[in-house]
Design a protein around this motif. Structure first.
Motif, short mmCIF file in Angstrom:
data_model
loop_
_atom_site.label_atom_id
_atom_site.label_comp_id
_atom_site.label_asym_id
_atom_site.label_seq_id
_atom_site.Cartn_x
_atom_site.Cartn_y
_atom_site.Cartn_z
N ARG A 176 0.84 -1.21 0.00
CA ARG A 176 0.00 0.00 0.00
C ARG A 176 0.88 1.26 0.00
O ARG A 176 0.55 2.25 -0.69
N LEU A 177 1.94 1.23 0.78
CA LEU A 177 2.85 2.38 0.81
C LEU A 177 3.49 2.60 -0.56
O LEU A 177 3.65 3.73 -1.02
N PHE A 178 3.87 1.50 -1.21
CA PHE A 178 4.42 1.59 -2.56
C PHE A 178 3.42 2.25 -3.51
O PHE A 178 3.78 3.14 -4.29
N LYS A 179 2.17 1.84 -3.44
CA LYS A 179 1.14 2.42 -4.32
C LYS A 179 0.96 3.91 -4.05
O LYS A 179 0.61 4.68 -4.95
N ARG A 180 1.25 4.32 -2.80
CA ARG A 180 1.13 5.75 -2.43
C ARG A 180 2.39 6.54 -2.78
O ARG A 180 2.37 7.77 -2.71
N GLY A 181 3.48 5.82 -3.07
CA GLY A 181 4.70 6.52 -3.44
C GLY A 181 5.79 6.52 -2.38
O GLY A 181 6.70 7.35 -2.44
N TYR A 182 5.71 5.59 -1.44
CA TYR A 182 6.74 5.48 -0.40
C TYR A 182 7.42 4.12 -0.50
O TYR A 182 6.76 3.09 -0.48
N LEU A 183 8.74 4.14 -0.61
CA LEU A 183 9.52 2.92 -0.77
C LEU A 183 10.04 2.46 0.59
O LEU A 183 11.00 3.00 1.13
N VAL A 184 9.36 1.49 1.14
CA VAL A 184 9.68 0.95 2.46
C VAL A 184 9.71 -0.57 2.33
O VAL A 184 8.88 -1.15 1.62
N ILE A 185 10.65 -1.22 3.00
CA ILE A 185 10.72 -2.68 2.97
C ILE A 185 10.72 -3.23 4.39
O ILE A 185 10.73 -2.48 5.36
N GLY A 186 10.70 -4.56 4.49
CA GLY A 186 10.62 -5.20 5.79
C GLY A 186 11.92 -5.86 6.21
O GLY A 186 12.91 -5.88 5.47
N ALA A 187 11.91 -6.39 7.40
CA ALA A 187 13.04 -7.15 7.95
C ALA A 187 12.48 -8.15 8.95
O ALA A 187 11.40 -7.94 9.51
N GLY A 188 13.22 -9.23 9.17
CA GLY A 188 12.74 -10.23 10.09
C GLY A 188 11.42 -10.83 9.62
O GLY A 188 11.15 -10.93 8.42
N VAL A 189 10.57 -11.20 10.56
CA VAL A 189 9.30 -11.83 10.23
C VAL A 189 8.21 -10.79 9.98
O VAL A 189 7.40 -10.93 9.07
N SER A 190 8.21 -9.70 10.76
CA SER A 190 7.11 -8.73 10.63
C SER A 190 7.53 -7.31 11.03
O SER A 190 6.77 -6.60 11.66
N THR A 191 8.72 -6.93 10.64
CA THR A 191 9.24 -5.62 11.03
C THR A 191 9.37 -4.70 9.82
O THR A 191 9.93 -5.10 8.79
N ILE A 192 8.87 -3.49 9.94
CA ILE A 192 9.11 -2.45 8.95
C ILE A 192 10.49 -1.88 9.21
O ILE A 192 10.80 -1.51 10.35
N ARG A 193 11.32 -1.82 8.16
CA ARG A 193 12.65 -1.22 8.36
C ARG A 193 12.66 0.18 7.76
O ARG A 193 12.26 0.40 6.62
N ILE A 194 13.11 1.12 8.55
CA ILE A 194 13.19 2.51 8.14
C ILE A 194 14.66 2.90 8.06
O ILE A 194 15.34 3.00 9.08
N ALA A 195 15.15 3.06 6.83
CA ALA A 195 16.56 3.35 6.61
C ALA A 195 16.72 4.26 5.40
O ALA A 195 17.27 3.86 4.38
#
Length: 454
Positions: free
Chosen positions: A405-424
């Motif tokens: 959903r964030l990608f569709k809105r124009g924000y490039l965010v990926i995950g880490a581990g099993v269920s963690t949003i990584r902000i870098a």
């Protein structure tokens, strides 16, 4: 800052991604490229500048993953481009393994200056993080005459055979490749939110891991006199952006020194001011014997390095080499990165922005029950999602939905581990753009929570 031509604080989506041009490229990718890696969502990058990414259909995104932690000084940083372009016209390659050139020597001197290993120190250049880990294994075994390596569950050190032998992040990364490197022992990592030991206080988790190593590994499995090194990520990256308790690394250092075991800090993702320090291990005042780095070192060009105390970096001539390691184009790019970080005070900026982001995300825990834990240092921040705070059941499926959903809105965010949003994000990101992105993340978490009835 490197800066975009016009200040950008929000994304611009003109065609729902993936658009027609992106779909064409994805189809050919699937036809001609081995699909041994998993993409988070169908982003097809055409160009990027600083913290702004453009796809093949003209959509404009705000970057919060820095090309997997590579673009700390932003995409196409002008200082890096200028240095690399000038060097391309002068000398592209002549193999440092057989001859000499000044660019590599100047960079090595700079790295020794900024890396927190015991001095005097020396450098070995590689092309990637995995190569840096491979070299670290070799120098550790060679200099100590010992065979065992202790690594940590949840760690990601790369995918080449030696590196993947240390990796223990996801089973799929090791599946089908055995037998792997022998004499590697994995132990639990102190994960305060999900401590592998029963503790009353999450801060006790580090003490329990140290006790486990002493009692069960050294007491029943491997004599410490046979252990060459502890290899660790100061903050586990792929494993979930996991920050250990503050007492863990000082205690691990004491244990290592007591038994003559080397400390190898894998700073491939956490180096070059990502955590508010040049290298993440500095957050705990510990001096490792070896630092392995890559990713952000050269602003997007392939380069890695192993920097270690002179007594450790002792492999004899002919014992280890790399044809392209330390190539002059990447070397001058790395010099430009170091100078830019210093000039723009990016370590301090990462620490300041990181504090602001963490504060907002902690506040958001009162707005949504899906945020189970917020952790990080500098702009290396993890937001662990759960279906229930009581059971801590990972919200892994929901993570994927939120990222899409964030990608569709124009924000490039990926995950880490099993269920963690990584902000870098790039450390150069505009502050308003960053906080807009954080609000978008919180908004999508709350939307999914409502829709799922969590």
């Amino acid at each position: 800052m490197a800066g975009t031509r016009a200040r950008v604080t929000s994304p611009r989506i003109i065609v729902e991604p993936p658009g027609p041009r992106a779909r064409e490229i994805i189809e050919k990718d699937h036809k001609y490229i081995m699909q041994s890696f998993a993409r988070w969502y169908p982003l097809v990058v055409e160009r990027a500048e600083d913290y702004v990414v453009y796809d093949a259909d003209g959509n404009m995104y705000i970057d919060l993953n820095s090309g997997l932690g590579v673009l700390n000084v932003g995409s196409s940083n002008p200082a890096v481009v200028e240095a690399a372009t000038a060097q391309l016209r002068k000398l592209i390659h002549y193999s440092l393994t057989d001859f000499y050139y000044e660019e590599a020597v100047v960079l090595a001197e700079k790295l020794v200056e900024i890396v927190p290993v015991k001095k005097p120190a020396k450098v070995f250049f590689t092309n990637s993080g995995a190569e840096s880990i491979e070299a670290s294994i070799k120098v550790s075994r060679y200099s100590t005459g010992r065979q065992y390596i202790i690594a940590f569950l949840g760690a990601f050190h790369g995918r080449t055979m030696g590196a993947v032998s240390l990796t223990a992040s996801k089973a799929v990364q090791r599946y089908g490749f055995s037998p792997l490197l022998p004499s590697v022992v994995h132990v639990p990592y102190p994960y305060p939110y999900r401590c592998p030991f029963a503790v009353d206080d999450p801060r006790e988790c580090g003490e329990r891991v140290i006790g486990y190593i002493e009692e069960w590994i050294f007491g029943k499995l491997v004599d410490p006199s046979e252990v060459a090194a502890f290899v660790f990520e100061p903050i586990q990256g792929e494993g979930g952006y996991i920050v250990p308790p503050d007492n863990f690394f000082p205690e691990l250092e004491k244990l290592a020194r007591r038994h003559g075991i080397l400390l190898v800090s894998d700073e491939v993702q956490s180096g070059f001011c990502r955590t508010g320090k040049w290298f993440a291990i500095e957050n705990w005042g510990v001096k490792p014997d070896v630092v392995a780095t890559a990713k952000a070192i050269a602003g997007g060009l392939p380069l890695g390095a192993v920097i270690g105390s002179e007594r450790v970096m002792s492999i004899k001539p002919g014992g280890h080499a790399s044809t392209f390691g330390g190539n002059p184009v990447s070397a001058v790019a790395a010099l430009a990165v170091i100078d830019y970080i210093r000039r723009e005070k990016l370590c301090e900026r990462a620490a300041r922005l990181g504090e602001k982001v963490v504060k907002r995300l902690v506040e958001a825990m009162d707005e949504t029950k899906m945020i189970g834990d917020v952790r990080g240092k500098g702009l290396m921040i993890g937001v662990e999602l759960v279906r229930s705070r009581e059971t801590k059941e990972p919200a892994s499926k929901e993570l994927g939905e939120i990222l899409l959903r964030l990608f569709k809105r124009g924000y490039l965010v990926i995950g880490a581990g099993v269920s963690t949003i990584r902000i870098a994000p790039p450390l150069t990101i505009d502050e308003e753009a960053l906080m807009n992105a954080i609000e978008a993340i919180i908004d999508e978490i709350k939307r999914v929570e409502r829709e799922k009835g969590l």
